[in-house]
Scaffold this active site. Structure first.
Site, short mmCIF file in Angstrom:
data_model
loop_
_atom_site.label_atom_id
_atom_site.label_comp_id
_atom_site.label_asym_id
_atom_site.label_seq_id
_atom_site.Cartn_x
_atom_site.Cartn_y
_atom_site.Cartn_z
N ASP A 273 22.66 -118.55 59.46
CA ASP A 273 21.20 -118.50 59.49
C ASP A 273 20.69 -119.70 58.70
OD1 ASP A 273 21.66 -117.98 56.88
OD2 ASP A 273 20.59 -116.08 56.81
N HIS B 51 36.68 -99.36 60.98
CA HIS B 51 36.26 -98.43 62.03
C HIS B 51 34.86 -98.78 62.55
CE1 HIS B 51 35.49 -94.77 64.29
NE2 HIS B 51 34.29 -94.84 63.75
N CYS C 296 40.61 -98.19 66.60
CA CYS C 296 40.57 -98.98 65.37
C CYS C 296 41.80 -98.71 64.51
CB CYS C 296 39.29 -98.71 64.58
SG CYS C 296 39.38 -97.25 63.51
N ASP D 149 22.84 -109.19 65.08
CA ASP D 149 23.63 -109.12 63.84
C ASP D 149 22.95 -108.15 62.90
OD1 ASP D 149 21.34 -111.01 63.06
OD2 ASP D 149 22.33 -110.61 61.15
N CYS E 66 39.57 -93.39 69.23
CA CYS E 66 39.11 -94.69 68.74
C CYS E 66 40.32 -95.59 68.49
CB CYS E 66 38.32 -94.51 67.45
SG CYS E 66 37.92 -96.08 66.64
N CYS F 192 41.63 -95.16 62.64
CA CYS F 192 41.86 -93.94 63.42
C CYS F 192 43.28 -93.91 63.99
CB CYS F 192 40.82 -93.83 64.54
SG CYS F 192 39.17 -93.49 63.90
#
Lengths: 555, 415
Positions: free
Chosen positions: B91, B339, B310, B270, B308, B313
């Site tokens: 930014d 996660h 991830c 974002d 999931c 998990c």
């Protein structure tokens, strides 16, 4: 099936000489046997997890094999959640450790916690959890252990957590209780509903009194009296039911310091965020006193059982206890604590032939007035702001070793020095392959990435970023593991005792044991912690009220 | 930058595109995790990459303070400094100047603020902002804009809008003369507050500079404005912005906001929300957020979410263990962060898949039914999606709607 021995010695000399061996965990349940060469590293945990390391970071850190698991944080719920897991390896399953790699030693209390505690009773130990102090009885402990099925377990013992020195009477009580609790722990129930716990370790108690320590060891080796033998057959003595011995050095350090009225005077900063262990230092003198105490305990006991040492405070201390006592496993609390306060280890055993000359692009640690160098780098120090080199001058990193093909330095394989790009990426839609298998980008020949550098971790520490501690924890555990590997290497030489003696001398000459480094790091860590850690917003608001400077309050 | 639209939703304004930048390809629409201080909190770049993420955000304001431009120069830019080999966006620092320092004064020259180090007056000009972003070396850089709170009314809003356009011209001028415009891509930021007329003028001016900007952000939102106003501004901007430029909605992170924005034609967003909420023990799921600190999770042996992919998990991490460690161990923050970032990526990846397959309207309906079915649909989401031809309530006469923000939250009973 014949039970394979837990521990076998390969090199040893006398009762207390330096030794190497193998600790074997064979669960006989289909999981592979795990063999660890000793002296070996025991990684410490907090609330069941290795501080700062996610499970994938644990998995890539090969130094982590033996895990020390204090149970007490789980007492905040009744029944403790660990006892509700079930299955054949409840601790591995619940805490995410791998049955083919990780060996879990369960103990009630955290040996690195030396806060003052309420007294223990005749039938309970006071333990600490977030909801306060809990009383744990020997029978409750036995039930927890049966449900948790650890690979190794430490029996309850009565260690006074009131400030030392402790009276003769208190030490006698400690011995009586510990012996009685151990007997209860080893006792198989009359109805054969459960078998005797296996792989039981016992704390050798007796405080800083050699005769009290000897007394406890004698009691372990006394024949069991007929009237107390119920449930203990076929043991002839309690020691027959014991697989190994544990020493809590923090306890002994504080007891020794209190001896003769010497209060423990912290050398560094004083703050509620600091632990008692942060001000512990070792010296040749303190190591000699410790060796005397450990020897007093071990003298009447079997030499064939592994000796666990918790919370050593320096590599110097570890070396002397290996040499003078013959210890086999040491915990990594000190290395992990260093990661908390921003210290990156940079030392090796045996010391490099000509340290500092091998790699000029990577500055070695600071030299102190004594002429000795630091054991690592306090990365909070502004001197690292522009230092774009890898963490350790005494180790290379995977990427440069691969690029240069040189092997004049051993590689530090940790996730900070030798990070690897993931071999696989999660795909979240069918077009994602276009991003990861990009034909216009050259395919790298290796997954190895350049190391994380000092300036980056310096930045992360000052911005209170958690990954600084993750990277340092992986690194410090790996360096400590390599240090133990170095000890084993020296002990594999001809005339190991003389060689070890010589190498320890060189190590003592090379590295600063006073650890000025530690005090400096702790001071800077506290400054950042107070400025950016928990409670900072309230402090910032206060500050803003009295100043016209636009302080940046980021939430 | 190469930007190519690969597929469009037949009903809504949603689209799938491929954006090629200097550090590789990123598929859009996507969510960009925020690495304010050159680190996704608690994770190494290798861990972030493994999650299937290849575009993250750094904050110019923060990196300029620490480690500072000199260090970044020595390190060879922010990519090398943090070990991130994929795409990066910075930014301009304008938002932080206003949100973090109450003493910032905006002049035509730039933003005048008190240095956080010594309090001395310091000026951030549009040229300076771009110059700093050049040193950081991000693949996408943002113009310095004159940010006013979305709750501001009156002439200040219009003043800020026109100044943002003038500052865009200065950013373009500086960027183009630097010779960096072939590897770094400058985005304009559409301002104009909540006023449709001002937004329209701003859009006209900025679209007129289309040849000199690589993409467009929609700024000045997510500042506490009513959601019903928020989506209308997004829609107005997304409708008008050119087809062949990526559209970036700044500061958007709730799953429902993301999907509404995607349906309105937004490509990138974002927010610190998924990573910040993770540190407080909140895990995101397709059934809504779970506050893992609540006592009800203490003995729950299920993962955060079945199925999931991830690392948390799939490692068998239970809600019970997270309850035991959340907010007390940094490793719990790491686990929930991993996660939550995968959750965000799945929401957006699912959208990409559905847009390609022509099933995006159904994807929206399924998502909202899962996420809000039990508590009621946020009215603003229903209205926003109706505006692009999707009726969430179609065939669901029993469904409730709730007015206001309608954000779903599991409040803490933990001490």
């Amino acid at each position: 099936m014949a039970a394979s021995p837990l521990f076998t010695l390969s090199v040893s000399s006398g009762k207390f000489g330096p030794r190497t061996g193998t600790l074997s965990i064979n669960r006989n349940d289909g999981t592979p046997a795990i063999r660890t060469p000793t002296p070996a590293l025991l990684t410490t945990t907090s609330r069941g997890v290795i501080p700062h390391l996610s499970r994938d970071s644990v998995r890539i850190t090969d130094a982590i094999q033996h895990i020390h698991l204090p149970f007490e944080s789980f007492l905040d719920r009744n029944p403790p959640v660990l006892t509700l897991v079930g299955g054949s390896h409840p601790l591995h399953q619940f805490l995410g450790y791998e049955t083919n790699k990780h060996v879990i030693t369960l103990t009630l209390r955290d040996p690195s916690d030396r806060r003052k505690m309420p007294t223990n009773g005749n039938d309970f130990v006071s333990a600490q959890c977030t909801r306060g102090v809990r009383k744990v009885s020997p029978s409750a402990w036995k039930t927890y252990v049966q449900k948790c099925k650890p690979d190794l377990v430490v029996a309850l013992s009565d260690t006074p957590f009131t400030p030392p020195p402790h009276s003769q009477k208190r030490l006698t009580k400690s011995i009586e209780r510990s012996i009685s609790w151990l007997a209860d722990f080893l006792r198989a129930p009359a109805d054969h509903s459960a078998s005797r716990p296996a792989n039981v370790l016992v704390h050798l108690v007796g405080g800083a009194e050699p005769h009290a320590r000897a007394e406890f060891a004698d009691r372990l080796t006394e024949p069991i009296e007929q009237n107390a033998a119920t449930g203990l057959s076929p043991l002839n003595m309690l020691d027959d039911g014991v697989a190994g011995y544990v020493f809590d050095l923090l306890h002994l350090h504080t007891a020794l310091a209190a001896e003769g009225g010497r209060a423990i005077e912290p050398t560094g900063p004083v703050d509620e965020l600091l632990k008692v262990s942060d001000s512990q230092r070792s010296s040749a003198d303190s190591s000699a006193r410790l060796a005397e105490l450990l020897q007093a305990s071990l003298d009447p006991l079997s030499t064939q059982k592994p000796r666990f040492v918790n919370s050593p405070v320096s590599p110097h201390e570890i070396l002397r206890l290996v040499r003078d006592v013959g210890i086999d496993l040491v915990d990594g609390f000190w290395a992990q604590r260093a990661a908390d306060i921003g210290v990156a280890f940079d030392f090796r055993f045996p010391v490099p032939p000509e340290p500092g000359t091998v790699s000029t692009d990577c500055p070695p640690p600071r030299t102190r007035e004594s002429g000795r160098i630091d054991l690592g780098h306090n990365l909070f120090d502004s001197r690292y702001r522009h230092d774009h080199s890898r963490l350790s001058s005494s180790f290379s990193d995977g990427h440069s070793a691969e690029q240069s093909g040189q092997d004049d330095l051993p590689v530090c394989p940790c996730g900070a020095c030798s990070p690897r790009s993931p071999a696989f990426h999660l795909l979240h839609s069918s077009v994602d392959v276009q991003a990861w298998q990009d034909l216009q980008r050259p395919v790298p020949s290796s997954l190895l990435q350049p190391p994380f550098v000092r300036s980056y971790i310096h930045h992360l520490l000052h911005t209170h970023e958690m990954s600084s501690h993750s990277l340092l924890a992986m690194h410090n555990l790996t360096v400590l593991s390599a240090f133990l590997d170095g000890i084993r290497g020296v002990l594999a030489r001809d005339s190991p005792k003389g060689e070890l003696d010589k190498e320890i001398g060189r190590f003592e000459q090379m590295y600063d044991e006073k650890m000025v480094l530690w005090d400096e790091a702790a001071t800077m860590w506290l400054t950042v912690e107070h400025a950016r850690g928990k409670g900072r917003l309230a402090r910032e608001r206060e500050k803003q009220a009295v100043t016209t400077v636009g302080a940046a309050v980021e939430t | 930058m190469q930007f190519e639209v690969l597929a469009k939703c037949h009903t809504t304004r949603a689209r799938v595109s491929r954006m090629r930048l200097a550090h590789g390809v990123t598929m859009l629409p996507t969510f960009m995790p925020v690495a304010t201080q050159a680190a996704i909190k608690g994770l190494t770049p290798q861990q972030v990459e493994a999650l299937g993420i290849n575009l993250i955000l750094n904050n110019t304001y923060h990196l300029n303070l620490r480690p500072g431009i000199q260090v970044l120069k020595e390190a060879g830019g922010a990519h090398k400094f943090q070990g991130w080999t994929h795409n990066l966006l910075t930014d301009s620092g304008g938002f932080q100047l206003v949100s973090l320092s109450k003493f910032t004064k905006i002049t035509e020259e730039g933003a005048l603020f008190a240095s956080p180090f010594d309090g001395s007056p310091t000026m951030l000009t549009p040229e300076e902002s771009i110059s700093i972003q050049h040193t950081i070396g991000a693949d996408i850089i943002m113009q310095l804009d004159d940010v006013v709170s979305s709750l501001t009314v009156g002439p200040r809003v219009e003043e800020a809008m026109w100044r943002t356009i003038r500052w865009l011209d200065r950013c373009i001028e500086f960027h183009q003369s630097s010779g960096k415009d072939d590897v770094q891509n400058l985005f304009a930021i559409v301002q104009g507050g909540l006023d449709a007329e001002l937004r329209d003028k701003c859009l006209d001016e900025m679209i007129a500079r289309k040849d000199k900007v690589a993409g467009y952000a929609i700024g000045g939102l997510s500042g506490g404005e009513e959601k019903d106003v928020f989506w209308r501004v997004i829609k107005q901007c997304a409708d008008k912005l050119p087809e062949d430029r990526p559209r970036y909605s700044m500061g958007i992170g709730f799953a429902e906001d993301l999907l509404v924005c995607v349906a309105l034609g937004v490509d990138m967003a974002d927010c610190v929300f998924p990573t910040r909420t993770a540190r407080f023990g909140v895990a995101l799921t397709f059934k809504g957020p779970l506050n893992l600190r609540l006592g009800k999770h203490a003995t729950d042996m299920r993962p955060i979410e079945e199925g999931c992919p991830c690392p948390t998990c799939t490692s068998g991490m239970t809600r019970a263990l997270l309850n035991h460690t959340a907010t007390l161990e940094t490793a719990a923050a790491h686990a929930i962060t991993q996660h939550n970032l995968v959750f965000q990526a799945r929401v957006m990846g699912g959208a990409r898949e559905a847009i390609i397959n022509g099933t995006f309207p159904q994807y929206l309906k399924d998502f909202f039914a899962n996420y809000f079915g039990d508590v009621g649909y946020p009215e603003w989401c229903v209205s926003a999606l109706r505006s692009v031809g999707v009726d969430l309530l179609e065939g669901r006469p029993e469904s409730k709607t709730v007015s206001g923000d309608g954000a779903k939250w599991e409040y803490s009973d933990a001490a």
